[in-house]
Design a protein around this motif. Sequence first.
Motif, PDB file in Angstrom:
ATOM      1  N   ALA A  64      -1.523   3.301   6.025  1.00  0.00           N
ATOM      2  CA  ALA A  64      -0.445   2.812   4.945  1.00  0.00           C
ATOM      3  C   ALA A  64       0.281   1.276   5.563  1.00  0.00           C
ATOM      4  CB  ALA A  64       0.748   3.699   4.689  1.00  0.00           C
ATOM      5  N   ASP A  65       0.687   0.364   4.725  1.00  0.00           N
ATOM      6  CA  ASP A  65       1.221  -0.835   5.059  1.00  0.00           C
ATOM      7  C   ASP A  65       2.840  -0.627   5.575  1.00  0.00           C
ATOM      8  OD1 ASP A  65      -0.910  -2.976   4.166  1.00  0.00           O
ATOM      9  OD2 ASP A  65      -0.578  -1.173   2.625  1.00  0.00           O
ATOM     10  N   ARG A 122      -4.857   3.114  -0.687  1.00  0.00           N
ATOM     11  CA  ARG A 122      -5.073   1.692   0.002  1.00  0.00           C
ATOM     12  C   ARG A 122      -6.459   1.380   0.212  1.00  0.00           C
ATOM     13  NH1 ARG A 122      -4.834  -0.478   5.554  1.00  0.00           N
ATOM     14  NH2 ARG A 122      -3.278  -2.213   5.550  1.00  0.00           N
ATOM     15  N   PRO A 134      -1.804  -2.324  -1.330  1.00  0.00           N
ATOM     16  CA  PRO A 134      -0.763  -2.159  -0.300  1.00  0.00           C
ATOM     17  C   PRO A 134      -0.089  -0.634  -0.725  1.00  0.00           C
ATOM     18  CG  PRO A 134      -0.521  -4.369  -0.716  1.00  0.00           C
ATOM     19  CD  PRO A 134      -1.375  -3.998  -1.644  1.00  0.00           C
ATOM     20  N   THR A 135       0.100  -0.028   0.427  1.00  0.00           N
ATOM     21  CA  THR A 135       0.628   1.364   0.006  1.00  0.00           C
ATOM     22  C   THR A 135       1.758   1.550   1.002  1.00  0.00           C
ATOM     23  OG1 THR A 135      -0.927   2.808   1.531  1.00  0.00           O
ATOM     24  CG2 THR A 135      -1.275   2.728  -0.945  1.00  0.00           C
TER      25      THR A 135
END
Length: 354
Positions: free
Chosen positions: A316-317, A288, A294-295
Amino acid sequence: MSDLFSHLSLRGVDFHNRIWVSPMCQYSAIDGVATQWHDVHIGSFATGGTGMIMMEATGVVPEGRISTACLGLWNDKQAERLRPIVDFAHSMGTIIGIQLAHAGRKGSCLPPWSDHPMASKEEGGWECVAPSAISFGGKYPVPRALSIPEIRELVVAFAQSAQLAVKAGFDLVEIHAAHGYLIHQFLSPISNQRSDVYGGSFENRTRFILEIAKEVRTVIPDSMPLFVRISASDWLKDGWTITESVELCKLLKDVGVDLIDVSSGGTSSGAPVPVAPGYQVPFAERIRIEAKIPTCAVGLITESKQAEEIIRSGKADAVMMAREFLRNPRWPLQAAKELNADVKWPNQLLRGKG
Ligand SMILES: Cc1cc2nc3c(=O)[nH]c(=O)nc-3n(C[C@H](O)[C@H](O)[C@H](O)COP(=O)(O)O)c2cc1C
């Protein structure tokens, strides 16, 4: 305010929270066609407040399935049977995607509860293919190495399958490039020992996934997010590494991939994986930050506070969960309570809200 229960927007899709159902093979399809098991399995998540359900690894060609009972998406009949599952998820306000896959040298199995592991020809089994004629080991036979025209046909097969996913009404597609299946077999120097343009250098080993991602991006609507699941590391000396993953994710971003679903392992059953709560989260965080894409994080995320912290601290997203959802398909309803967050309950369940 909960960050886990905050909205996330990717292209034209609005996810109402960041707790997502990880793809899980159910070994319950017939000729690649979904059955009533899928209606109930996916339906139970759709009534449970999740922000997104990712349907299981789905073969883009018959020989791309992991088992004889895995889902497939290479014909209209398969797409049509997925439609009511998608429609039900939408009726609950739930986003739904599908993971497109090719098992490569790890295909032609029987469901794991069978009395023997591999399907014979009579049982519907097939000859497995791979970048190189190297067995995964154990029960798996030596696969046949793909020719270059066959590799190109598979790129087209992924795109055709993505078009069928659009037809079935899915909101997004994910390309399965993890867990030692075909695309990951190309990425890892352990399983890819080709000497042509698909083997050797980083550029050559990543050619297949980049061709697939590019082709899929061109056939799906602009408003549709495209995810790729990777194994960020083989956890093996001389294997695929997190450094290579970061470089690959930069390239995937350039061809229009919107989110990397970060898992690990799968190239060798003997890899020393340090399994522990959240053990893959540092990979999602690094990708990320360094690849600026985005992850979502996955792997032993089971507690609401743990999931909240991953999102709040920017690691993380979104988070995906698998086994916890098998134990409790309506986990997000309970997590919202624990985090004092708001989540929409289906009207039919409201009396259980308390
Ligand atoms: C029954 C089962 C089936 C799975 N099938 C898939 C699959 O189809 N595709 C995939 O990428 N991962 C698959 N996985 C891995 C999960 O998506 C997930 O990455 C892994 O279980 C770690 O998450 P967890 O600790 O929350 O279970 C499967 C896992 C389970 C338990």
